[in-house]
Design an enzyme around this catalytic site. Structure first.
Site, PDB file in Angstrom:
ATOM      1  N   SER A  19       0.816  -1.224   0.000  1.00  0.00           N
ATOM      2  CA  SER A  19       0.000   0.000   0.000  1.00  0.00           C
ATOM      3  C   SER A  19       0.846   1.269   0.000  1.00  0.00           C
ATOM      4  CB  SER A  19      -0.927   0.014   1.222  1.00  0.00           C
ATOM      5  OG  SER A  19      -0.186  -0.051   2.424  1.00  0.00           O
ATOM      6  N   ASP A 195      -0.573   7.534  10.043  1.00  0.00           N
ATOM      7  CA  ASP A 195      -1.397   6.749  10.971  1.00  0.00           C
ATOM      8  C   ASP A 195      -0.561   5.777  11.798  1.00  0.00           C
ATOM      9  OD1 ASP A 195      -0.623   4.939   9.076  1.00  0.00           O
ATOM     10  OD2 ASP A 195      -2.632   4.462   8.348  1.00  0.00           O
ATOM     11  N   HIS A 198       1.475   4.129   7.563  1.00  0.00           N
ATOM     12  CA  HIS A 198       1.582   4.713   6.213  1.00  0.00           C
ATOM     13  C   HIS A 198       2.226   6.092   6.277  1.00  0.00           C
ATOM     14  CE1 HIS A 198      -1.750   1.752   5.953  1.00  0.00           C
ATOM     15  NE2 HIS A 198      -1.139   1.452   4.821  1.00  0.00           N
TER      16      HIS A 198
END
Length: 245
Positions: A19, A195, A198
């Site tokens: 991601s 967070d 990320h």
């Protein structure tokens, strides 16, 4: 009769990861920054797969970069970044679906390099990127919101980062050790994370800056594709725009 025009094959820089790579084309993302720097020189291709680990990456890689492709297929690959570990390093008892044992993670890195080599991408064009450090208080809040306990520890992520660095050395690939760099001199690395896991905007800038330092030498000789507009022959634009590059 006009002869068939030769198609311009743009070189590629491929970003392969989880991601953190998939999100890199968002506004102010590190991938978007690299793509902007390389406009008119090569295509920067996002092959980020959110949630994936190195085990799954190894399986799908041959579907993304095939050994059957040739230069004629526009597969002139200048560099590939391989950015996995944030999911592999999940705690096995808390997140067994994404967890990959450390030894297997290290082996997967080596096998990914071999798969790339079989597709014509030599190790000197491969850049491993370690996972960034994990800020546990912030990530624990994210986990609780999803109804689960903290499923990663920064110390464990560090073990995977170290394995990534070691694998790069054994494979002859370059490496960007984010886990170490972002914590250097005891700095507050939480500013690099949105967070706890990320990247924040500052974290994206950090990755773009340090990655460019490794990428630049690999793309320095790439020519500017198609003439600068001011160099086009106004009276005979075909002579400028249809010439071989």
């Amino acid at each position: 009769m006009m002869s068939k025009l030769k198609t311009i094959c743009w070189p590629q820089v491929i970003l392969f990861g989880d991601s953190i790579t998939q999100f890199s084309f968002q506004v102010n993302g590190w991938g978007a920054d690299i793509a902007s720097k390389l406009a008119r020189k090569c295509d920067v291709v996002n092959r980020g797969l959110s949630g994936y680990n190195s085990r799954w990456a190894k399986i799908v890689l041959p579907r993304l970069i095939s050994s059957q492709n040739s230069a004629a297929d526009c597969r002139n690959i200048a560099a590939v970044t391989v950015f996995f570990g944030a999911n592999d390093s999940s705690l096995e008892d808390k997140n067994p679906q994404q967890h990959v044992p450390l030894e297997e993670y290290s082996q997967n890195r080596k096998e990914i390099t071999k798969l790339l080599a079989s597709a014509g991408v030599s190790a000197d064009r491969v850049i491993f990127i370690t996972p960034p450090p994990l800020h546990e208080p912030a990530w624990e809040k994210e986990c609780i919101l999803k109804g689960s306990p903290l499923n990663r520890h920064n110390s464990v992520v560090g073990q995977y980062a170290q394995a990534c660095v070691q694998a790069a050395g054994l494979c002859g690939a370059d490496v960007l050790d984010l886990w170490t760099l972002m914590q250097k001199d005891g700095q507050d690395y939480s500013v690099y994370l949105s967070d706890g896991l990320h990247l924040s905007e500052k974290g994206n800038q950090f990755v773009a800056q340090h990655l460019w330092g490794l990428l630049e030498s690999r793309v320095a000789d790439l020519p500017f594709i198609l003439p600068y507009w001011g160099d086009v022959d106004v009276k005979s634009p075909e002579s400028s725009l249809l010439c071989d590059q």
